[in-house]
Design a protein around this motif. Structure first.
Motif, PDB file in Angstrom:
ATOM      1  N   LEU A 157       0.845  -1.192   0.000  1.00 32.24           N
ATOM      2  CA  LEU A 157       0.000   0.000   0.000  1.00 32.24           C
ATOM      3  C   LEU A 157       0.878   1.238   0.000  1.00 32.24           C
ATOM      4  O   LEU A 157       1.869   1.303   0.729  1.00 32.24           O
ATOM      5  N   GLN A 158       0.502   2.189  -0.827  1.00 32.37           N
ATOM      6  CA  GLN A 158       1.206   3.463  -0.844  1.00 32.37           C
ATOM      7  C   GLN A 158       0.690   4.308   0.323  1.00 32.37           C
ATOM      8  O   GLN A 158      -0.506   4.292   0.622  1.00 32.37           O
ATOM      9  N   PRO A 159       1.574   5.028   0.989  1.00 32.53           N
ATOM     10  CA  PRO A 159       1.093   5.906   2.061  1.00 32.53           C
ATOM     11  C   PRO A 159       0.176   6.980   1.484  1.00 32.53           C
ATOM     12  O   PRO A 159       0.306   7.378   0.325  1.00 32.53           O
ATOM     13  N   LEU A 160      -0.768   7.403   2.290  1.00 28.48           N
ATOM     14  CA  LEU A 160      -1.700   8.432   1.850  1.00 28.48           C
ATOM     15  C   LEU A 160      -0.974   9.763   1.675  1.00 28.48           C
ATOM     16  O   LEU A 160      -0.076  10.107   2.451  1.00 28.48           O
ATOM     17  N   THR A 161      -1.400  10.523   0.682  1.00 34.92           N
ATOM     18  CA  THR A 161      -0.871  11.875   0.503  1.00 34.92           C
ATOM     19  C   THR A 161      -1.513  12.767   1.563  1.00 34.92           C
ATOM     20  O   THR A 161      -2.565  12.424   2.128  1.00 34.92           O
ATOM     21  N   PRO A 162      -0.919  13.921   1.842  1.00 37.62           N
ATOM     22  CA  PRO A 162      -1.564  14.857   2.782  1.00 37.62           C
ATOM     23  C   PRO A 162      -2.984  15.219   2.347  1.00 37.62           C
ATOM     24  O   PRO A 162      -3.876  15.341   3.185  1.00 37.62           O
ATOM     25  N   GLU A 163      -3.205  15.356   1.042  1.00 36.09           N
ATOM     26  CA  GLU A 163      -4.539  15.687   0.542  1.00 36.09           C
ATOM     27  C   GLU A 163      -5.534  14.570   0.841  1.00 36.09           C
ATOM     28  O   GLU A 163      -6.681  14.826   1.215  1.00 36.09           O
ATOM     29  N   GLU A 164      -5.090  13.319   0.672  1.00 32.43           N
ATOM     30  CA  GLU A 164      -5.960  12.188   0.971  1.00 32.43           C
ATOM     31  C   GLU A 164      -6.256  12.109   2.471  1.00 32.43           C
ATOM     32  O   GLU A 164      -7.392  11.826   2.865  1.00 32.43           O
ATOM     33  N   LYS A 165      -5.257  12.363   3.284  1.00 31.38           N
ATOM     34  CA  LYS A 165      -5.472  12.377   4.738  1.00 31.38           C
ATOM     35  C   LYS A 165      -6.460  13.467   5.130  1.00 31.38           C
ATOM     36  O   LYS A 165      -7.345  13.248   5.959  1.00 31.38           O
ATOM     37  N   LEU A 166      -6.333  14.648   4.530  1.00 22.90           N
ATOM     38  CA  LEU A 166      -7.256  15.756   4.817  1.00 22.90           C
ATOM     39  C   LEU A 166      -8.674  15.369   4.418  1.00 22.90           C
ATOM     40  O   LEU A 166      -9.616  15.565   5.184  1.00 22.90           O
ATOM     41  N   SER A 167      -8.814  14.802   3.232  1.00 19.39           N
ATOM     42  CA  SER A 167     -10.133  14.401   2.751  1.00 19.39           C
ATOM     43  C   SER A 167     -10.767  13.375   3.691  1.00 19.39           C
ATOM     44  O   SER A 167     -11.939  13.488   4.046  1.00 19.39           O
ATOM     45  N   GLN A 168      -9.996  12.376   4.096  1.00 21.04           N
ATOM     46  CA  GLN A 168     -10.515  11.360   5.017  1.00 21.04           C
ATOM     47  C   GLN A 168     -10.865  11.966   6.368  1.00 21.04           C
ATOM     48  O   GLN A 168     -11.876  11.613   6.968  1.00 21.04           O
ATOM     49  N   GLY A 169     -10.019  12.878   6.847  1.00 23.87           N
ATOM     50  CA  GLY A 169     -10.285  13.520   8.137  1.00 23.87           C
ATOM     51  C   GLY A 169     -11.552  14.353   8.103  1.00 23.87           C
ATOM     52  O   GLY A 169     -12.372  14.295   9.029  1.00 23.87           O
ATOM     53  N   LYS A 170     -11.726  15.130   7.036  1.00 23.70           N
ATOM     54  CA  LYS A 170     -12.942  15.942   6.913  1.00 23.70           C
ATOM     55  C   LYS A 170     -14.167  15.047   6.847  1.00 23.70           C
ATOM     56  O   LYS A 170     -15.183  15.321   7.495  1.00 23.70           O
ATOM     57  N   SER A 171     -14.070  13.961   6.106  1.00 23.82           N
ATOM     58  CA  SER A 171     -15.196  13.040   5.994  1.00 23.82           C
ATOM     59  C   SER A 171     -15.532  12.423   7.353  1.00 23.82           C
ATOM     60  O   SER A 171     -16.697  12.347   7.738  1.00 23.82           O
ATOM     61  N   ALA A 172     -14.500  12.008   8.079  1.00 23.46           N
ATOM     62  CA  ALA A 172     -14.720  11.408   9.405  1.00 23.46           C
ATOM     63  C   ALA A 172     -15.358  12.399  10.378  1.00 23.46           C
ATOM     64  O   ALA A 172     -16.106  12.003  11.271  1.00 23.46           O
ATOM     65  N   LEU A 173     -15.079  13.671  10.181  1.00 25.47           N
ATOM     66  CA  LEU A 173     -15.647  14.711  11.047  1.00 25.47           C
ATOM     67  C   LEU A 173     -17.003  15.213  10.564  1.00 25.47           C
ATOM     68  O   LEU A 173     -17.613  16.078  11.178  1.00 25.47           O
ATOM     69  N   GLY A 174     -17.459  14.690   9.430  1.00 24.17           N
ATOM     70  CA  GLY A 174     -18.743  15.120   8.897  1.00 24.17           C
ATOM     71  C   GLY A 174     -18.678  16.468   8.190  1.00 24.17           C
ATOM     72  O   GLY A 174     -19.687  17.149   8.069  1.00 24.17           O
ATOM     73  N   ILE A 175     -17.504  16.842   7.732  1.00 26.04           N
ATOM     74  CA  ILE A 175     -17.328  18.112   7.022  1.00 26.04           C
ATOM     75  C   ILE A 175     -17.297  17.776   5.534  1.00 26.04           C
ATOM     76  O   ILE A 175     -16.339  17.195   5.038  1.00 26.04           O
ATOM     77  N   HIS A 176     -18.366  18.153   4.819  1.00 28.88           N
ATOM     78  CA  HIS A 176     -18.512  17.677   3.445  1.00 28.88           C
ATOM     79  C   HIS A 176     -18.449  18.752   2.376  1.00 28.88           C
ATOM     80  O   HIS A 176     -18.369  18.427   1.203  1.00 28.88           O
ATOM     81  N   ASP A 177     -18.514  20.001   2.725  1.00 25.71           N
ATOM     82  CA  ASP A 177     -18.481  21.045   1.698  1.00 25.71           C
ATOM     83  C   ASP A 177     -17.855  22.301   2.282  1.00 25.71           C
ATOM     84  O   ASP A 177     -18.524  23.067   2.969  1.00 25.71           O
ATOM     85  N   VAL A 178     -16.576  22.480   1.998  1.00 27.33           N
ATOM     86  CA  VAL A 178     -15.868  23.676   2.455  1.00 27.33           C
ATOM     87  C   VAL A 178     -15.620  24.541   1.229  1.00 27.33           C
ATOM     88  O   VAL A 178     -15.047  24.078   0.243  1.00 27.33           O
ATOM     89  N   VAL A 179     -16.069  25.772   1.301  1.00 26.29           N
ATOM     90  CA  VAL A 179     -15.886  26.708   0.198  1.00 26.29           C
ATOM     91  C   VAL A 179     -15.075  27.898   0.703  1.00 26.29           C
ATOM     92  O   VAL A 179     -15.267  28.350   1.829  1.00 26.29           O
ATOM     93  N   VAL A 180     -14.140  28.348  -0.113  1.00 27.69           N
ATOM     94  CA  VAL A 180     -13.375  29.543   0.225  1.00 27.69           C
ATOM     95  C   VAL A 180     -13.724  30.624  -0.782  1.00 27.69           C
ATOM     96  O   VAL A 180     -13.852  30.354  -1.977  1.00 27.69           O
ATOM     97  N   LEU A 181     -13.925  31.831  -0.276  1.00 26.93           N
ATOM     98  CA  LEU A 181     -14.210  32.971  -1.130  1.00 26.93           C
ATOM     99  C   LEU A 181     -12.923  33.735  -1.375  1.00 26.93           C
ATOM    100  O   LEU A 181     -12.148  33.968  -0.451  1.00 26.93           O
ATOM    101  N   CYS A 182     -12.716  34.106  -2.617  1.00 26.00           N
ATOM    102  CA  CYS A 182     -11.554  34.894  -3.009  1.00 26.00           C
ATOM    103  C   CYS A 182     -12.044  36.136  -3.734  1.00 26.00           C
ATOM    104  O   CYS A 182     -13.125  36.141  -4.296  1.00 26.00           O
ATOM    105  N   GLY A 183     -11.224  37.157  -3.726  1.00 24.41           N
ATOM    106  CA  GLY A 183     -11.550  38.371  -4.461  1.00 24.41           C
ATOM    107  C   GLY A 183     -11.035  39.587  -3.732  1.00 24.41           C
ATOM    108  O   GLY A 183     -10.601  39.518  -2.576  1.00 24.41           O
ATOM    109  N   SER A 184     -11.098  40.697  -4.416  1.00 24.79           N
ATOM    110  CA  SER A 184     -10.672  41.962  -3.832  1.00 24.79           C
ATOM    111  C   SER A 184     -11.581  42.335  -2.665  1.00 24.79           C
ATOM    112  O   SER A 184     -12.800  42.118  -2.720  1.00 24.79           O
TER     113      SER A 184
END
Length: 132
Positions: free
Chosen positions: A4-31
């Motif tokens: 098994l390949q170790p999880l990437t940081p992005e995969e770990k973040l995705s799994q962690g958010k899912s385990a915490l019930g966090i399913h839709d994070v949006v960031v706003l950008c702009g001036s």
């Protein structure tokens, strides 16, 4: 034998958010000239269930924390780094406003490099759109 390949940081973040019930994070950008519009978009996104991250320090408005120009420049560097952290945490990005400056253009490029979906309140300002 398969290893098994170790999880990437992005995969770990995705799994962690899912385990915490966090399913839709949006960031706003702009001036920050679009601060009021950002607030409206944040409300709309919150109502549909998104966890909204956005810039909160409007350095275009006087404040004692950025009154000194040298300290203000150092703070801007820190805030830009914080915003890139928000982009890394986000599932998607919404760019607010009908103007794209250098900072926002860099944020859009960064989000796209990370594979984040980027949506615009004013699609005609997308720097990567045909004819832009």
């Amino acid at each position: 034998m398969t290893y098994l390949q170790p999880l990437t940081p992005e995969e770990k973040l995705s799994q962690g958010k899912s385990a915490l019930g966090i399913h839709d994070v949006v960031v706003l950008c702009g001036s920050m000239r679009f601060a009021a519009e950002m607030t409206e978009v944040a409300i709309e996104q919150s109502v549909i269930g998104a966890l909204v991250l956005k810039p909160d320090c409007n350095m275009k408005v006087e404040h004692p924390l950025w009154a000194d120009p040298v300290e203000a420049e150092a703070l801007k560097v820190c805030l830009d780094d914080q915003h890139r952290q928000k982009i890394r945490l986000a599932d998607r990005v919404i760019v607010v406003g009908d103007y794209i400056g250098d900072s926002t253009r860099a944020e859009i490029a960064y989000a796209r490099e990370l594979g984040k979906p980027v949506r615009f309140t004013h699609p005609e300002v997308d720097p990567d759109a045909a004819g832009a």
